[in-house]
Design an enzyme around this catalytic site. Sequence first.
Site, PDB file in Angstrom:
ATOM      1  N   PRO A  69       0.819  -1.222   0.000  1.00  0.00           N
ATOM      2  CA  PRO A  69       0.000   0.000   0.000  1.00  0.00           C
ATOM      3  C   PRO A  69       0.845   1.262   0.000  1.00  0.00           C
ATOM      4  O   PRO A  69       1.769   1.423   0.812  1.00  0.00           O
ATOM      5  CB  PRO A  69      -0.813  -0.136   1.289  1.00  0.00           C
ATOM      6  CG  PRO A  69      -0.943  -1.602   1.478  1.00  0.00           C
ATOM      7  CD  PRO A  69       0.362  -2.189   0.997  1.00  0.00           C
ATOM      8  N   CYS A  70       0.536   2.169  -0.945  1.00  0.00           N
ATOM      9  CA  CYS A  70       1.368   3.359  -1.134  1.00  0.00           C
ATOM     10  C   CYS A  70       0.912   4.547  -0.302  1.00  0.00           C
ATOM     11  O   CYS A  70       1.606   5.558  -0.243  1.00  0.00           O
ATOM     12  CB  CYS A  70       1.390   3.748  -2.611  1.00  0.00           C
ATOM     13  SG  CYS A  70      -0.219   4.300  -3.248  1.00  0.00           S
ATOM     14  N   GLN A  71      -0.265   4.459   0.341  1.00  0.00           N
ATOM     15  CA  GLN A  71      -0.797   5.625   1.039  1.00  0.00           C
ATOM     16  C   GLN A  71       0.145   6.213   2.087  1.00  0.00           C
ATOM     17  O   GLN A  71       0.194   7.436   2.250  1.00  0.00           O
ATOM     18  CB  GLN A  71      -2.151   5.284   1.675  1.00  0.00           C
ATOM     19  CG  GLN A  71      -3.304   5.175   0.689  1.00  0.00           C
ATOM     20  CD  GLN A  71      -3.345   3.826  -0.014  1.00  0.00           C
ATOM     21  OE1 GLN A  71      -2.521   2.950   0.256  1.00  0.00           O
ATOM     22  NE2 GLN A  71      -4.301   3.640  -0.918  1.00  0.00           N
TER      23      GLN A  71
END
Length: 388
Positions: free
Chosen positions: A83-85
């Site tokens: 996940p890049c968040q």
Amino acid sequence: MSKAPTAIELFCGCGGMSTGLLDAGIRTAAGFDIDRRSIEAYEYNHAYRGSRGFVANLTEMTGNLLLRSARLADVDLLVGGPPCQPFSIVGARRGGDDRRSDLIAEFLRLVKEMNPRAVLLENVPNLASVDGGKHINRFHAGLLDLGYGVRMEVVASADYGVPQVRRRLILLAIKGCSNIRFPGPTHASPMERHGSGLKPWITSSQVLSDLPPAGDFGECGVHNHEMTMHTPDMLARFATLRPGEREKRSFHDRLHPDKPSFTLRAGSGNFSPLRPIHYAYDRVITARESARLQGFADTFIWPDGIPRLQQYRQVGNAVPPQLAAAMARCIAEQLEWRLEPTECNGDHSKRANAITLSDLERQTMRQSRIRGASLGRGAELLRETASA
């Protein structure tokens, strides 16, 4: 000696990376993700190609469990986009304070446990700088300790035939290889293309212009091409936008027909991100138009049971298949793997029908999901208009 390779995708979402690997001819046995809706889309679009999707919390999985689920004794290529968040320049940018940042360490643990020949990680460019770059640096150092050669670059997806600029950090690691190559670009911007022999970037209008007007499936015959409802005020503001311009109050950007799309985003929580405005219509793009801009073929379908918010989010989270395919072919060349793309095609016509609702049922469902918090006083007006 050449061989037919196998792969597993971690943090797979709906499976953009798996799609690209299969298109290149790498047998991708399974995808794993914690999100049930994403795995529903993964299963629908990959099971017929021999790749199964599994709902899994990867912090609780071992390499042996993953291999058993995928029905493999070992794996040649392990890929994933944690996940890049926590690292994106959009949003809270909490870095190490976001527990999802630990998933990069889990990725490294699973590499150690499964010992693949090659590893491919995709993420936002900001991963290289957030928290001083410690997350990617630890991953990089851990791979070196395991005997991998490592190369890391930021690439533009548009350079590989994706109709979206979408810059992404790619880390490629190959066991025992000290001179790792990245694939050369196949496309280039107008300024960089002169004398290069490369194809021009693919534009928004090239991939969207042949679609019929947006509507429910019974109206247009295209999956996931429903139009978003806008208040009269929003429609009036959209109408003032020229191609490539940003609406000053809502921050929506209008696509330019002669350029690739802006980077599509995934959003979080119960709200979707700002979607681009169509270059020719005064509305945000549909989920199908988003999918085309991300490089998905129209045979990649989100069944009726998956809400539109999830469709948009899954597209925004996905790795463009063309980018994944370019990386896969480059890895195969360096490891002398034999690729047979036709063996990974499958027959999409044998899937269950993605349409399980009537147009009226689908419209009623959309009305129930109109969010007053995101539309202000316009939400009630939209409900009244829709029910009139």
